[in-house]
Design a protein around this motif. Structure first.
Motif, PDB file in Angstrom:
ATOM      1  N   GLY A  78       0.688  -1.321  -0.205  1.00 23.52           N
ATOM      2  CA  GLY A  78       0.105  -0.270  -0.271  1.00 23.52           C
ATOM      3  C   GLY A  78       0.839   1.367  -0.587  1.00 23.52           C
ATOM      4  O   GLY A  78       1.451   1.261  -0.979  1.00 23.52           O
ATOM      5  N   ILE A  79       0.600   2.315   0.762  1.00 19.98           N
ATOM      6  CA  ILE A  79       1.108   3.445   1.261  1.00 19.98           C
ATOM      7  C   ILE A  79       1.895   3.346   1.972  1.00 19.98           C
ATOM      8  O   ILE A  79       1.816   3.582   3.769  1.00 19.98           O
ATOM      9  CB  ILE A  79       0.506   4.748   0.805  1.00 19.98           C
ATOM     10  CG1 ILE A  79      -0.528   4.995  -0.905  1.00 19.98           C
ATOM     11  CG2 ILE A  79       0.948   5.799   1.173  1.00 19.98           C
ATOM     12  CD1 ILE A  79       0.567   4.359  -1.725  1.00 19.98           C
ATOM     13  N   GLY A  80       2.824   4.093   1.750  1.00 21.37           N
ATOM     14  CA  GLY A  80       3.663   4.440   3.647  1.00 21.37           C
ATOM     15  C   GLY A  80       5.467   4.111   2.983  1.00 21.37           C
ATOM     16  O   GLY A  80       5.342   3.228   1.859  1.00 21.37           O
ATOM     17  N   CYS A  81       6.036   4.413   3.683  1.00 19.38           N
ATOM     18  CA  CYS A  81       8.007   3.902   4.354  1.00 19.38           C
ATOM     19  C   CYS A  81       8.073   2.057   3.776  1.00 19.38           C
ATOM     20  O   CYS A  81       7.948   1.322   2.744  1.00 19.38           O
ATOM     21  CB  CYS A  81       8.605   4.406   5.032  1.00 19.38           C
ATOM     22  SG  CYS A  81       9.086   5.752   5.545  1.00 19.38           S
TER      23      CYS A  81
ATOM     24  N   THR B 148      -3.237   1.461  -3.546  1.00 17.96           N
ATOM     25  CA  THR B 148      -3.414   2.700  -2.452  1.00 17.96           C
ATOM     26  C   THR B 148      -3.158   2.499  -0.804  1.00 17.96           C
ATOM     27  O   THR B 148      -3.171   1.258  -0.373  1.00 17.96           O
ATOM     28  CB  THR B 148      -5.413   3.346  -2.541  1.00 17.96           C
ATOM     29  OG1 THR B 148      -5.488   1.561  -2.292  1.00 17.96           O
ATOM     30  CG2 THR B 148      -5.397   4.292  -3.829  1.00 17.96           C
ATOM     31  N   HIS B 149      -3.675   3.079  -0.106  1.00 23.75           N
ATOM     32  CA  HIS B 149      -3.121   2.874   0.993  1.00 23.75           C
ATOM     33  C   HIS B 149      -4.161   2.787   2.074  1.00 23.75           C
ATOM     34  O   HIS B 149      -5.089   2.840   2.055  1.00 23.75           O
ATOM     35  CB  HIS B 149      -3.450   4.529   2.142  1.00 23.75           C
ATOM     36  CG  HIS B 149      -2.841   4.729   3.684  1.00 23.75           C
ATOM     37  ND1 HIS B 149      -1.822   4.047   3.514  1.00 23.75           N
ATOM     38  CD2 HIS B 149      -2.938   5.866   4.493  1.00 23.75           C
ATOM     39  CE1 HIS B 149      -1.270   4.465   5.128  1.00 23.75           C
ATOM     40  NE2 HIS B 149      -2.737   5.451   5.995  1.00 23.75           N
ATOM     41  N   GLY B 150      -2.914   1.046   2.462  1.00 20.92           N
ATOM     42  CA  GLY B 150      -4.477   0.532   2.929  1.00 20.92           C
ATOM     43  C   GLY B 150      -5.026  -0.806   1.739  1.00 20.92           C
ATOM     44  O   GLY B 150      -5.827  -2.027   2.671  1.00 20.92           O
TER      45      GLY B 150
ATOM     46  N   ASN C 258       6.289  -2.927  12.037  1.00 25.25           N
ATOM     47  CA  ASN C 258       5.422  -2.075  13.295  1.00 25.25           C
ATOM     48  C   ASN C 258       6.764  -1.148  13.955  1.00 25.25           C
ATOM     49  O   ASN C 258       7.496  -1.313  14.738  1.00 25.25           O
ATOM     50  CB  ASN C 258       4.910  -3.150  13.674  1.00 25.25           C
ATOM     51  CG  ASN C 258       3.784  -2.378  15.340  1.00 25.25           C
ATOM     52  OD1 ASN C 258       4.308  -0.749  15.666  1.00 25.25           O
ATOM     53  ND2 ASN C 258       3.674  -2.439  15.742  1.00 25.25           N
ATOM     54  N   ASN C 259       6.424  -0.012  13.005  1.00 31.18           N
ATOM     55  CA  ASN C 259       7.659   0.554  14.060  1.00 31.18           C
ATOM     56  C   ASN C 259       6.527   1.736  14.811  1.00 31.18           C
ATOM     57  O   ASN C 259       7.212   3.131  15.042  1.00 31.18           O
ATOM     58  CB  ASN C 259       8.313   1.827  12.777  1.00 31.18           C
ATOM     59  CG  ASN C 259       7.527   2.303  11.408  1.00 31.18           C
ATOM     60  OD1 ASN C 259       6.337   3.040  11.625  1.00 31.18           O
ATOM     61  ND2 ASN C 259       7.542   2.978  10.831  1.00 31.18           N
ATOM     62  N   MET C 260       5.600   1.384  15.280  1.00 29.04           N
ATOM     63  CA  MET C 260       5.030   2.555  16.415  1.00 29.04           C
ATOM     64  C   MET C 260       4.614   3.853  15.698  1.00 29.04           C
ATOM     65  O   MET C 260       3.899   4.746  16.187  1.00 29.04           O
ATOM     66  CB  MET C 260       5.242   2.347  17.393  1.00 29.04           C
ATOM     67  CG  MET C 260       5.513   1.001  18.066  1.00 29.04           C
ATOM     68  SD  MET C 260       6.676   0.906  19.455  1.00 29.04           S
ATOM     69  CE  MET C 260       8.550   0.455  18.593  1.00 29.04           C
TER      70      MET C 260
END
Ligand SMILES: Cc1ncc(C[n+]2csc(CCOP(=O)(O)OP(=O)(O)O)c2C)c(N)n1
Ligand code: SF4
Lengths: 273, 377
Positions: A51-54, A71-73, A124-126
């Motif tokens: 999805g989206i994110g580093c 897309t994100h998620g 999981n980088n919180m």
């Protein structure tokens, strides 16, 4: 495993955009090492969705493979579509905690319930790393973030526990300091018939570490190491003693009919009529 | 799959059967009135031809899942109505940006929000054009009979495959639930288009030509699909202005530049009328009768019925605006196509709206006739 492992076998010649010290490097390298040790000379047998994110940039466009960056998620339903039509491929999802258990949580639960034979790797980088350090559903209670400057007033989600109870066939959690265990878990997950979920507690020195007082990535890894307890150890501890601990290990390892099996059984039945 | 011949069936059923005929092999959806019949019919019929029909957790997952399935080479579809169509918008943009062929059947009901769930509306016209964010061009087809639910569904798949893009089949509650006799043509007389595939060794799947070839996942092409701006090879370009312009202009251009081939209308008496009617979908059925009666009463009337809503049939409407003094635009919304007709007419004709919403009440032939007689007097 006669040939020596080289990242270049599996990676395009594109520099990953991660910050120095980011846990995404560890996840990427460890996964590819697992692939190598499983005997895959290339990534032909795989399809990757993110999805989206580093963390979603781990496979795309870096892996020399078919990668779908969406897309994100929404990586999990996309992966579900791929897997249902190509049951022969190992379909693997990578994503951050915001992507997988924030905006995309319902898809994750349903994928576990359906027991679709894919592997989801949640880094999981919180925190929401890519957008600059906003609170995530996994941010520890009271920790400050850019959108909770007075401290997080919500509790963190235990994603592995949730997905274990949602019906996944394999669930494991490690930190980026547990490299060899993580590598073995990747192999188990890919070979699992049914839904597999791996949560990797990872360091984001830029948007999380710095802000909560860690000098660098190394200090964060020390923190992971000092606070990790195995599932077996955790069973002997009280809830109070488990506060602020990271429980690592394999939570679920079982067999159950997978979605591709049940769907294709229906097709066979329907075509007889 | 249906044998050729004359059949009596519901619009939704005709749509579902046409989809199977066109080659649909993967359907994902979420229940919603008035589109559930499509999912129910496909759940029964698709497995018989080896296809998969699955109910997802919501409409976001439904469209995401068919995007994944389309990239394995399958023809795919989802079906919904307004609320679900709203939820799909982000991933419609993803399908557009990644050039993923798919068909979205939106059977319109009265909105906004939950509105009147079981009652007909035509309020999703602009959403079908501009629903997702950013610049894009949509292909949207508008059936007005059970026969056209069949014919335009086949066409929707063909256009999706040919132009490598999402195609919206914008029906409505009335056409979806209506039962009529239709003719199922012999299979070999139906044109079926399949996406262009790359030759071994090809690497440019997102540029280089107006509609690049589309590889499937698992064929060894190492295809990089991304909804982020990307170059011809699918590699993200997150900041380069030229690359972004080039990509988005090609994506919009491949549809708008081919409008002549995509656009279809039904036209009657447009060269010789004083008044013209522009309509689409269920409303156009009342227009047929009203126009006939107006002509009987000596008011020279013609019509254009939009089988393609997007790209908007500008040429045809422009010609009508040159001939007719007045153009009437009846629609079951509070003016949507009206503004398009006004834009295209450029003042050459007076454009008159006729709108009705609520309770699923159609605009009647009498209501249309009354305006025609008044304007034609
Ligand atoms: C629908 C939507 N909402 C918001 C965003 C903005 N956004 C981009 S990445 C991201 C969160 C990233 O966090 P996480 O998934 O945990 O990944 P990380 O960057 O920490 O690896 C958000 C909210 C988006 N791209 N799409
Ligand atoms: S912002 Fe955080 S998660 Fe993103 S690349 Fe940098 S260190 Fe990694």
């Amino acid at each position: 495993m006669s040939e020596e492992f080289s990242l270049r076998t599996y990676l395009r010649d594109i520099q990953p955009p991660f910050c120095a010290g980011c846990g995404a490097f560890t996840v990427m390298n460890t996964f590819l090492r697992a692939v190598h040790e499983m005997g895959h000379k290339d990534l032909r047998g795989f399809a990757f969705c993110s999805g989206i994110g580093c963390s979603s940039w781990i496979p795309s466009p870096h892996f020399k493979a078919d990668t779908i960056h969406v897309t994100h998620g929404r990586s999990i339903p996309v992966a579900t579509g791929v897997k249902l039509m190509r049951p022969d491929l190992n379909v693997v999802v990578f994503g951050g905690d915001g992507d997988i258990v924030g905006i995309g949580l319902s898809h994750l639960i349903h994928a576990a319930r359906r027991n679709v034979d894919i592997t989801v790797v949640m880094v999981n980088n919180m925190i929401y790393g890519m957008t600059g350090g906003q609170v995530a559903p996994t941010t520890p209670f009271k920790l400050p973030t850019t959108t909770t400057p007075y401290g997080n007033f919500e509790r963190a989600l235990d994603a592995s526990k949730l997905i274990a109870s949602a019906g996944a066939c394999y669930v494991a959690r490690w930190t980026t300091t547990h490299v060899s265990q993580l590598k073995e878990s990747f192999k188990t997950a890919v070979n699992t018939k049914g839904f597999a979920f791996i949560e990797v507690i990872s360091q984001c020195p830029t948007a999380f570490g710095r802000r909560v007082g860690f000098k660098d990535a190394g200090e964060m890894l020390q923190w992971f190491k000092a606070n990790s307890v195995t599932v077996e150890e955790a069973n002997k501890l009280t809830e109070e003693e488990l506060q602020n601990k990271i429980v690592v290990g394999e939570f679920v390892k079982k067999e159950a009919p997978s979605l591709t099996e049940t769907v294709y059984a229906v097709l066979k039945e329907a075509q007889k009529k | 799959m249906l044998n050729p011949g004359i059949k009596f069936m519901q619009g939704s059923q005709a749509l579902a059967e046409a989809a199977i005929t066109a080659g649909l092999r993967f359907f994902a959806g979420y229940p919603i009135t008035p589109a559930s019949e499509i999912a129910e019919h496909l759940a029964k019929e698709l497995p018989k031809v080896g296809g998969i029909a699955i109910q997802m957790e919501d409409e976001i997952a439904s469209i995401a899942t068919i995007i994944g399935a389309s990239w394995t080479g399958a023809k795919v579809m989802t079906a919904t109505s307004g609320p679900g169509f709203s939820l799909m918008q982000e991933n419609i943009g993803l399908a557009f940006m990644t050039e993923t062929p798919l068909v979205i059947a939106d059977m319109q009901r009265a909105g906004p929000s939950t509105g009147q769930a079981t009652k007909c509306g035509q309020g999703d016209v602009m959403q079908a054009r501009w629903g997702t964010h950013g610049d894009y061009a949509s292909i949207t087809l508008s059936p007005n009979s059970v026969q056209e639910m069949f014919d335009l569904t086949i066409r929707a798949f063909n256009l999706a495959e040919k132009y490598r893009t999402p195609v919206i089949l914008l029906g409505d509650e009335i056409i979806a639930h209506m039962r009529e006799s239709i003719i199922i043509p012999p299979k070999n007389s139906i044109e079926i288009v399949n996406r262009k595939k790359p030759r071994p060794g090809e690497t440019m799947f997102f540029g280089g030509e107006e509609i690049p070839p589309m590889p499937s996942i698992g064929e060894g092409f190492n295809v990089t699909v991304t909804g982020s701006t990307h170059d011809e090879y699918g590699i993200r370009i997150t900041a380069d202005p030229v690359g972004h312009r080039k990509l988005v202009k090609r994506l919009v251009g491949k549809i708008l530049n081919n409008a002549d081939e995509i656009v279809e209308v039904e036209a009657y008496n447009t060269e010789n009328c004083k008044i013209g009617v522009v309509s689409f979908g269920c409303t156009s059925r009342a227009v047929y009768e009203a126009v006939e009666r107006a002509n009987e009463k000596g008011v020279k009337t013609g019509f254009i019925r939009l089988k393609t809503l997007w790209p908007f049939p500008e040429k045809q409407v422009k010609v009508l605006a040159q001939t007719a003094k007045t153009i009437l635009v009846p629609e079951m919304n509070l003016r949507q196509i009206f503004f398009e007709v006004t834009r295209v007419a450029e003042g050459a004709a007076k454009v008159v709206p006729l709108n009705k919403i609520g309770g699923g009440e159609m605009i009647t032939p009498e209501e249309i006739l009354a305006v025609l007689l008044k304007e034609g007097a």
